[in-house]
Design a protein around this motif. Structure first.
Motif, short mmCIF file in Angstrom:
data_model
loop_
_atom_site.label_atom_id
_atom_site.label_comp_id
_atom_site.label_asym_id
_atom_site.label_seq_id
_atom_site.Cartn_x
_atom_site.Cartn_y
_atom_site.Cartn_z
N ASP A 1 15.52 -3.09 -16.90
CA ASP A 1 16.77 -3.78 -16.57
C ASP A 1 17.10 -3.76 -15.08
N THR A 2 16.78 -2.66 -14.42
CA THR A 2 17.26 -2.48 -13.03
C THR A 2 16.16 -2.28 -12.00
N GLY A 3 14.94 -1.99 -12.46
CA GLY A 3 13.86 -1.67 -11.52
C GLY A 3 13.87 -0.22 -11.10
N ARG A 4 14.70 0.63 -11.72
CA ARG A 4 14.80 2.04 -11.34
C ARG A 4 14.74 2.92 -12.59
N TYR A 5 13.94 3.99 -12.50
CA TYR A 5 13.95 5.00 -13.56
C TYR A 5 15.14 5.93 -13.36
N LEU A 6 15.56 6.56 -14.44
CA LEU A 6 16.69 7.48 -14.38
C LEU A 6 16.25 8.88 -13.93
N PRO A 7 17.11 9.58 -13.22
CA PRO A 7 16.84 11.01 -12.97
C PRO A 7 16.79 11.76 -14.29
N LYS A 8 16.03 12.83 -14.31
CA LYS A 8 15.93 13.62 -15.54
C LYS A 8 17.32 14.14 -15.93
N GLY A 9 17.60 14.07 -17.22
CA GLY A 9 18.87 14.54 -17.75
C GLY A 9 19.90 13.45 -17.88
N GLU A 10 19.70 12.31 -17.22
CA GLU A 10 20.69 11.24 -17.31
C GLU A 10 20.48 10.34 -18.52
N ALA A 11 19.26 10.35 -19.06
CA ALA A 11 18.98 9.47 -20.21
C ALA A 11 19.89 9.80 -21.39
N GLU A 12 20.17 11.11 -21.58
CA GLU A 12 21.01 11.51 -22.70
C GLU A 12 22.45 11.06 -22.52
N ALA A 13 22.85 10.83 -21.26
CA ALA A 13 24.24 10.45 -20.98
C ALA A 13 24.46 8.94 -21.04
N ALA B 1 0.83 -1.21 0.00
CA ALA B 1 0.00 0.00 0.00
C ALA B 1 0.86 1.25 0.00
N THR B 2 2.02 1.20 0.65
CA THR B 2 2.94 2.32 0.66
C THR B 2 3.49 2.58 -0.74
N ALA B 3 3.91 1.52 -1.43
CA ALA B 3 4.43 1.67 -2.79
C ALA B 3 3.38 2.28 -3.70
N ALA B 4 2.13 1.88 -3.53
CA ALA B 4 1.05 2.43 -4.36
C ALA B 4 0.90 3.93 -4.14
N ARG B 5 1.09 4.38 -2.90
CA ARG B 5 0.97 5.81 -2.61
C ARG B 5 2.16 6.60 -3.12
N LEU B 6 3.31 5.98 -3.18
CA LEU B 6 4.49 6.67 -3.71
C LEU B 6 4.40 6.85 -5.21
N GLY B 7 3.67 5.97 -5.89
CA GLY B 7 3.36 6.19 -7.30
C GLY B 7 4.25 5.47 -8.28
N VAL B 8 4.31 6.01 -9.49
CA VAL B 8 5.05 5.39 -10.59
C VAL B 8 6.51 5.20 -10.20
N PHE C 1 10.17 9.42 -16.39
CA PHE C 1 9.29 8.26 -16.55
C PHE C 1 8.84 8.06 -18.00
N GLU C 2 9.32 8.91 -18.90
CA GLU C 2 8.77 8.93 -20.25
C GLU C 2 9.72 8.40 -21.32
N SER C 3 11.00 8.74 -21.26
CA SER C 3 11.89 8.40 -22.37
C SER C 3 12.09 6.89 -22.47
N SER C 4 12.35 6.44 -23.69
CA SER C 4 12.57 5.01 -23.91
C SER C 4 13.81 4.51 -23.18
N THR C 5 14.83 5.38 -23.09
CA THR C 5 16.06 4.98 -22.39
C THR C 5 15.79 4.74 -20.91
N SER C 6 15.04 5.65 -20.29
CA SER C 6 14.73 5.50 -18.87
C SER C 6 13.81 4.31 -18.63
N ARG C 7 12.88 4.09 -19.55
CA ARG C 7 11.99 2.94 -19.41
C ARG C 7 12.77 1.63 -19.52
N GLN C 8 13.72 1.59 -20.44
CA GLN C 8 14.54 0.38 -20.58
C GLN C 8 15.40 0.19 -19.33
N HIS C 9 15.89 1.27 -18.77
CA HIS C 9 16.69 1.18 -17.55
C HIS C 9 15.83 0.62 -16.40
#
Length: 240
Positions: free
Chosen positions: A227-239, A112-119, A216-224
């Motif tokens: 692979d890892t269970g974690r989305y990337l911080p904004k700006g890291e997808a390009e790197a 229930a906690t994870a659900a409240r924290l969101g995507v 939560f939107e870019s294909s790179t972050s989604r693939q990450h």
């Protein structure tokens, strides 16, 4: 011959079993015309008690349509609740029905906690539901346990890569301890929603989490995430 002592739990099971067996339209069509009005009304009470409101109405309508002399019936779909299961057995021992004393588990609080924290947040249940864990866009994972004093604890390990706040301001009713934090005076009586909301607030505080900081939107972050269970911080997808 074994004598079964009647109780509310057994009664509930018997009512549900009866309602299931006698719920077919063919049975109602065959039997309803043969029953007196009082017998139909008694059956309807059983069906309504089991939550089978449509079945109760079906039997009454079948009887009204086919009985030669019908005195009329109350077709209002009102349920008749079963009595609460007794908390004490015949010897006076406190014996609540399964799920009555603790209606949810520690792993339920984690989910229930994870659900409240969101995507980007998810939870896992420990064995038998006696603990759980929550993971999000950080290397740190948050374990949910109850310690020997009965406190609901949220444990975690810091990683430099996460950049968690050094001295976070914890919400009211949350105290830090050696391995994480705990909710003051929390108990099952507070309810699942309350405990999950307090836990989510504690995790937001300890991480400084803001969903706008993550991609939560870019294909790179989604693939990450795949692979890892974690989305990337904004700006890291390009790197990457």
């Amino acid at each position: 011959m074994t004598t079964i002592q009647p109780d509310a739990v057994l009664a509930a099971g018997a009512v549900e079993s009866f309602a299931t067996v006698w719920s077919s339209a063919a049975t109602a069509e065959e039997v309803a015309p043969c029953l007196a009005c009082s017998e139909i009304d008694a059956l309807a009470v059983v069906f309504r008690t089991a939550g089978a409101l449509d079945t109760a109405e079906m039997w009454i309508n079948e009887h009204i349509a086919t009985a030669s002399e019908c005195e009329g019936h109350d077709t209002t779909p009102v349920t008749t609740p079963l009595a609460e299961p007794p908390l004490f057995d015949q010897n006076g021992n406190y014996t609540p029905a399964p799920g009555a004393e603790y209606p949810f588990s520690i792993s339920d609080i984690a989910r229930a906690t994870a659900a409240r924290l969101g995507v980007g947040w998810q939870a896992e249940s420990g064995y038998w539901g006696i603990d759980g864990s929550v993971a999000g866009p950080y290397m740190a994972e948050f374990g949910f346990t109850v310690d020997h004093e009965g406190d609901l604890c949220i444990t975690f390990r810091r990683f430099d890569e996460d950049g968690l706040p050094e001295d976070p301001a914890l919400p009211d009713g949350v105290q830090g301890h050696g391995e994480g934090m705990y909710l003051e005076e929390a108990s099952a009586a507070d309810g699942l929603d309350n405990l999950a909301e307090r836990s989510a607030a504690a995790i937001r505080a300890i991480t400084g989490y803001d969903p706008h900081d993550f991609d939560f939107e870019s294909s790179t972050s989604r693939q990450h995430y795949i692979d890892t269970g974690r989305y990337l911080p904004k700006g890291e997808a390009e790197a990457v």
